[in-house]
Design an enzyme around this catalytic site. Structure first.
Site, PDB file in Angstrom:
ATOM      1  N   ARG A  12      -1.366  68.494  32.606  1.00 58.71           N
ATOM      2  CA  ARG A  12      -1.850  67.099  32.543  1.00 58.71           C
ATOM      3  C   ARG A  12      -1.426  66.365  33.829  1.00 58.71           C
ATOM      4  O   ARG A  12      -2.215  66.213  34.737  1.00 58.71           O
ATOM      5  CB  ARG A  12      -1.290  66.414  31.277  1.00 58.71           C
ATOM      6  CG  ARG A  12      -2.004  65.120  30.892  1.00 58.71           C
ATOM      7  CD  ARG A  12      -1.534  63.891  31.627  1.00 58.71           C
ATOM      8  NE  ARG A  12      -0.138  63.537  31.386  1.00 58.71           N
ATOM      9  CZ  ARG A  12       0.494  62.589  32.066  1.00 58.71           C
ATOM     10  NH1 ARG A  12      -0.125  61.913  33.014  1.00 58.71           N
ATOM     11  NH2 ARG A  12       1.761  62.311  31.834  1.00 58.71           N
ATOM     12  N   GLU A  13      -0.154  65.994  33.924  1.00 57.83           N
ATOM     13  CA  GLU A  13       0.319  65.294  35.144  1.00 57.83           C
ATOM     14  C   GLU A  13       0.104  66.185  36.374  1.00 57.83           C
ATOM     15  O   GLU A  13      -0.306  65.710  37.441  1.00 57.83           O
ATOM     16  CB  GLU A  13       1.812  64.960  34.986  1.00 57.83           C
ATOM     17  CG  GLU A  13       2.464  64.372  36.217  1.00 57.83           C
ATOM     18  CD  GLU A  13       2.375  62.860  36.311  1.00 57.83           C
ATOM     19  OE1 GLU A  13       2.674  62.168  35.347  1.00 57.83           O
ATOM     20  OE2 GLU A  13       2.007  62.378  37.410  1.00 57.83           O
ATOM     21  N   HIS A  72      -2.639  63.887  25.609  1.00 55.31           N
ATOM     22  CA  HIS A  72      -2.274  62.567  26.117  1.00 55.31           C
ATOM     23  C   HIS A  72      -3.498  61.676  25.963  1.00 55.31           C
ATOM     24  O   HIS A  72      -4.606  62.113  26.276  1.00 55.31           O
ATOM     25  CB  HIS A  72      -1.960  62.740  27.616  1.00 55.31           C
ATOM     26  CG  HIS A  72      -1.007  61.768  28.188  1.00 55.31           C
ATOM     27  ND1 HIS A  72      -1.338  60.960  29.236  1.00 55.31           N
ATOM     28  CD2 HIS A  72       0.286  61.489  27.890  1.00 55.31           C
ATOM     29  CE1 HIS A  72      -0.285  60.220  29.572  1.00 55.31           C
ATOM     30  NE2 HIS A  72       0.724  60.525  28.769  1.00 55.31           N
ATOM     31  N   ARG A 132       3.631  60.508  19.726  1.00 58.67           N
ATOM     32  CA  ARG A 132       4.606  59.983  20.698  1.00 58.67           C
ATOM     33  C   ARG A 132       3.978  58.731  21.291  1.00 58.67           C
ATOM     34  O   ARG A 132       2.770  58.705  21.520  1.00 58.67           O
ATOM     35  CB  ARG A 132       4.818  61.018  21.803  1.00 58.67           C
ATOM     36  CG  ARG A 132       5.732  60.516  22.923  1.00 58.67           C
ATOM     37  CD  ARG A 132       5.880  61.554  24.016  1.00 58.67           C
ATOM     38  NE  ARG A 132       5.057  61.253  25.163  1.00 58.67           N
ATOM     39  CZ  ARG A 132       4.433  62.157  25.911  1.00 58.67           C
ATOM     40  NH1 ARG A 132       4.518  63.444  25.623  1.00 58.67           N
ATOM     41  NH2 ARG A 132       3.706  61.781  26.949  1.00 58.67           N
ATOM     42  N   THR A 166       7.667  55.378  35.989  1.00 57.96           N
ATOM     43  CA  THR A 166       6.305  55.664  36.450  1.00 57.96           C
ATOM     44  C   THR A 166       6.141  55.650  37.965  1.00 57.96           C
ATOM     45  O   THR A 166       5.356  56.411  38.513  1.00 57.96           O
ATOM     46  CB  THR A 166       5.330  54.672  35.775  1.00 57.96           C
ATOM     47  OG1 THR A 166       5.470  54.842  34.361  1.00 57.96           O
ATOM     48  CG2 THR A 166       3.887  54.889  36.170  1.00 57.96           C
ATOM     49  N   HIS A 193      10.563  60.777  31.696  1.00 56.33           N
ATOM     50  CA  HIS A 193       9.470  61.263  32.548  1.00 56.33           C
ATOM     51  C   HIS A 193       9.697  60.582  33.893  1.00 56.33           C
ATOM     52  O   HIS A 193       9.402  59.388  34.044  1.00 56.33           O
ATOM     53  CB  HIS A 193       8.131  60.863  31.899  1.00 56.33           C
ATOM     54  CG  HIS A 193       6.912  61.186  32.692  1.00 56.33           C
ATOM     55  ND1 HIS A 193       6.033  62.181  32.342  1.00 56.33           N
ATOM     56  CD2 HIS A 193       6.398  60.626  33.826  1.00 56.33           C
ATOM     57  CE1 HIS A 193       5.030  62.230  33.205  1.00 56.33           C
ATOM     58  NE2 HIS A 193       5.235  61.284  34.112  1.00 56.33           N
ATOM     59  N   HIS A 195       9.315  60.105  37.930  1.00 59.21           N
ATOM     60  CA  HIS A 195       8.554  60.369  39.161  1.00 59.21           C
ATOM     61  C   HIS A 195       9.516  60.467  40.342  1.00 59.21           C
ATOM     62  O   HIS A 195      10.632  59.970  40.307  1.00 59.21           O
ATOM     63  CB  HIS A 195       7.471  59.304  39.354  1.00 59.21           C
ATOM     64  CG  HIS A 195       6.229  59.658  38.590  1.00 59.21           C
ATOM     65  ND1 HIS A 195       5.168  60.297  39.169  1.00 59.21           N
ATOM     66  CD2 HIS A 195       5.923  59.530  37.272  1.00 59.21           C
ATOM     67  CE1 HIS A 195       4.238  60.530  38.252  1.00 59.21           C
ATOM     68  NE2 HIS A 195       4.675  60.063  37.079  1.00 59.21           N
ATOM     69  N   HIS A 287      28.623  81.597  57.933  1.00 58.82           N
ATOM     70  CA  HIS A 287      28.064  81.618  56.572  1.00 58.82           C
ATOM     71  C   HIS A 287      27.829  83.051  56.093  1.00 58.82           C
ATOM     72  O   HIS A 287      28.233  83.420  54.998  1.00 58.82           O
ATOM     73  CB  HIS A 287      26.730  80.849  56.537  1.00 58.82           C
ATOM     74  CG  HIS A 287      26.901  79.369  56.620  1.00 58.82           C
ATOM     75  ND1 HIS A 287      26.425  78.508  55.671  1.00 58.82           N
ATOM     76  CD2 HIS A 287      27.516  78.592  57.551  1.00 58.82           C
ATOM     77  CE1 HIS A 287      26.722  77.264  56.009  1.00 58.82           C
ATOM     78  NE2 HIS A 287      27.373  77.295  57.149  1.00 58.82           N
TER      79      HIS A 287
HETATM   80  C1  HCA Z   1      -0.019  58.520  33.424  1.00 58.44           C
HETATM   81  C2  HCA Z   1       1.297  57.792  33.322  1.00 58.44           C
HETATM   82  C3  HCA Z   1       2.523  58.632  33.044  1.00 58.44           C
HETATM   83  C4  HCA Z   1       2.768  58.774  31.555  1.00 58.44           C
HETATM   84  C5  HCA Z   1       4.059  59.477  31.215  1.00 58.44           C
HETATM   85  C6  HCA Z   1       4.287  59.816  29.741  1.00 58.44           C
HETATM   86  C7  HCA Z   1       3.703  57.871  33.720  1.00 58.44           C
HETATM   87  O1  HCA Z   1      -0.262  59.272  34.395  1.00 58.44           O
HETATM   88  O2  HCA Z   1      -0.840  58.359  32.535  1.00 58.44           O
HETATM   89  O3  HCA Z   1       3.334  59.867  28.972  1.00 58.44           O
HETATM   90  O4  HCA Z   1       5.443  60.035  29.384  1.00 58.44           O
HETATM   91  O5  HCA Z   1       4.241  58.386  34.693  1.00 58.44           O
HETATM   92  O6  HCA Z   1       3.999  56.770  33.265  1.00 58.44           O
HETATM   93  O7  HCA Z   1       2.412  59.900  33.644  1.00 58.44           O
HETATM   94 CU    CU Z   2       3.663  60.368  35.242  1.00 56.46          CU
END
Ligand code: HCA
Ligand code: CU
Length: 377
Positions: A12-13, A72, A132, A166, A193, A195, A287
């Site tokens: 997905r991501e 999702h 979720r 995010t 989650h 980034h 090393h």
């Molecule tokens: C997205 C946003 C998301 C959702 C993360 C999650 C984010 O791309 O839709 O569902 O836990 O980074 O907020 O990836």
């Molecule tokens: Cu994300």
């Protein structure tokens, strides 16, 4: 020992990485590989985005996958209808929770957001599926508003809340404290989650875990929007080395990383922790000499942990020990004086790094061109 779940969202991501588009067959292979190393949850994508994503989701639910399969979707009926028709175990509904997401992107106030979240989560919960709720941009949200939105989700039947960073902007202390507060407020499981916009995804994932997160989101090779999210290999090894926590089968990580590198076309940089080509390579004389006496001098963990090999680089930095060790691996035993001559020769040149063939050819020049290493002695 504390249990921590891993959710992989490469499908997905990861597919949101610019330039990446997996075929249905590649996705099925990735899903099977993730399952075989023991990933707890696999996030599959949004079925309304394209036909092939919908096709993949409907195909993967027919496979014998042990991991929980998650779809999702946005907090709207169109997405929920499509998600419900796929046959997955769980639906993850997301909605912005920060002011900038609510006011600028979604053009709604917090009251409307709460209504939408309650209605959408309830619809899925009543269908019998697990839900979720993701409070998108949670780390930039006003805490009271975030708590209110999450209460609506939990009251409507969500058993998991994801609190994403995010835009990858939070500091580890802030993430730890947010998870602690949310854990006190809610009895449900919490997902992190993170980034990687500032390179803090791993640090923030570990901080979330320390603050009470039950599940960490990852992608293979850290794929994802912009700079991506927490890389699976790094997280699984960090949890093992720093906290003694077992998650997935670590020996399966290298193969999986290479598979996703090939399918995505995104090359893993050579200096990427854990999985990069250089992770177990040693170059400077000090090393290599240390590592050859005891690998722990310059290795925080053994390459065998993830099914990899150590490499001793031979170039102008190399000392006798490094050259001797490399030749021994090729079955060649030389006297110290011959090794010293080879090292001198190497140091006089500017060759960047000797491959095994190049080292053999150099050795043969010194010993009259004989081919069999054992005869050289
Ligand atoms: C997205 C946003 C998301 C959702 C993360 C999650 C984010 O791309 O839709 O569902 O836990 O980074 O907020 O990836
Ligand atoms: Cu994300």
């Amino acid at each position: 020992m504390k249990r921590i779940f891993i959710l992989d969202t490469t499908l997905r991501e990861g597919e949101q990485t610019p330039g990446v588009s997996f075929t249905v067959a590649q996705k099925l292979e990735i899903a099977r590989a993730l399952d075989s190393i023991g990933i707890d949850m696999i996030e599959l994508g949004h079925p309304t985005i394209s036909k092939d994503i919908d096709e993949f989701i409907k195909a993967v639910v027919k496979e014998n996958i042990k991991a929980e399969l998650v779809v999702h979707c946005r907090a709207c009926d169109k997405d929920i209808d499509a998600a419900l028709s796929t046959g997955v175990d769980r639906i993850a509904i997301f909605l912005g929770s920060s002011k900038v997401h609510l006011h600028k992107k979604l053009e709604m106030d917090i009251g409307r957001a709460i209504e939408l979240v309650y209605k959408s989560v309830k619809r899925v919960a009543e269908s019998g599926l697990k839900v979720r709720f993701t409070a998108e941009d949670a780390t930039r949200a006003d805490l009271d508003a975030l708590i209110e939105i999450c209460h609506a989700a939990v009251d409507a039947g969500a058993d998991r809340i994801s609190l994403p960073d995010t835009v990858g902007i939070a500091l580890p202390d802030e993430v730890r404290s947010l998870f602690r507060k949310m854990k006190k407020e809610f009895g449900v499981s919490l997902d992190a989650h993170c980034h990687n916009d500032l390179g803090l995804a791993i640090a923030n994932s570990l901080a979330a875990f320390e603050g009470g997160a039950d599940c960490i989101h990852v992608t293979v090779n850290g794929l994802g929007e912009r700079a991506g999210i927490t890389p699976l290999c790094n997280l699984a090894v960090a949890l093992k080395i720093l906290y003694g926590i077992d998650t997935v089968d670590l020996k399966g990580l290298t193969g999986l990383a290479h598979m996703v590198e090939e399918f995505s076309g995104v090359k893993v940089p050579m200096n990427r922790p854990v999985i990069g080509e250089n992770t177990f390579s040693h170059k400077a004389g000090v090393h290599t000499s240390g590592v050859l006496k005891d690998p722990s001098t310059y290795e925080p963990f053994s390459p065998e942990l993830i099914n990899r090999d150590r490499r001793i680089i031979v170039d102008k930095f190399a000392g006798r020990r490094a050259v001797k060790a490399r030749l021994q691996r090729l079955g060649i035993e030389l006297e110290d004086k011959d090794i010293a001559r080879i090292v001198d020769e190497i140091k006089n040149g500017l060759h960047p790094s000797y491959s095994d063939e190049e080292l053999l050819s150099l050795t043969n020049n010194f010993s009259g061109g004989e081919k069999d290493g054992k005869e050289i002695c």
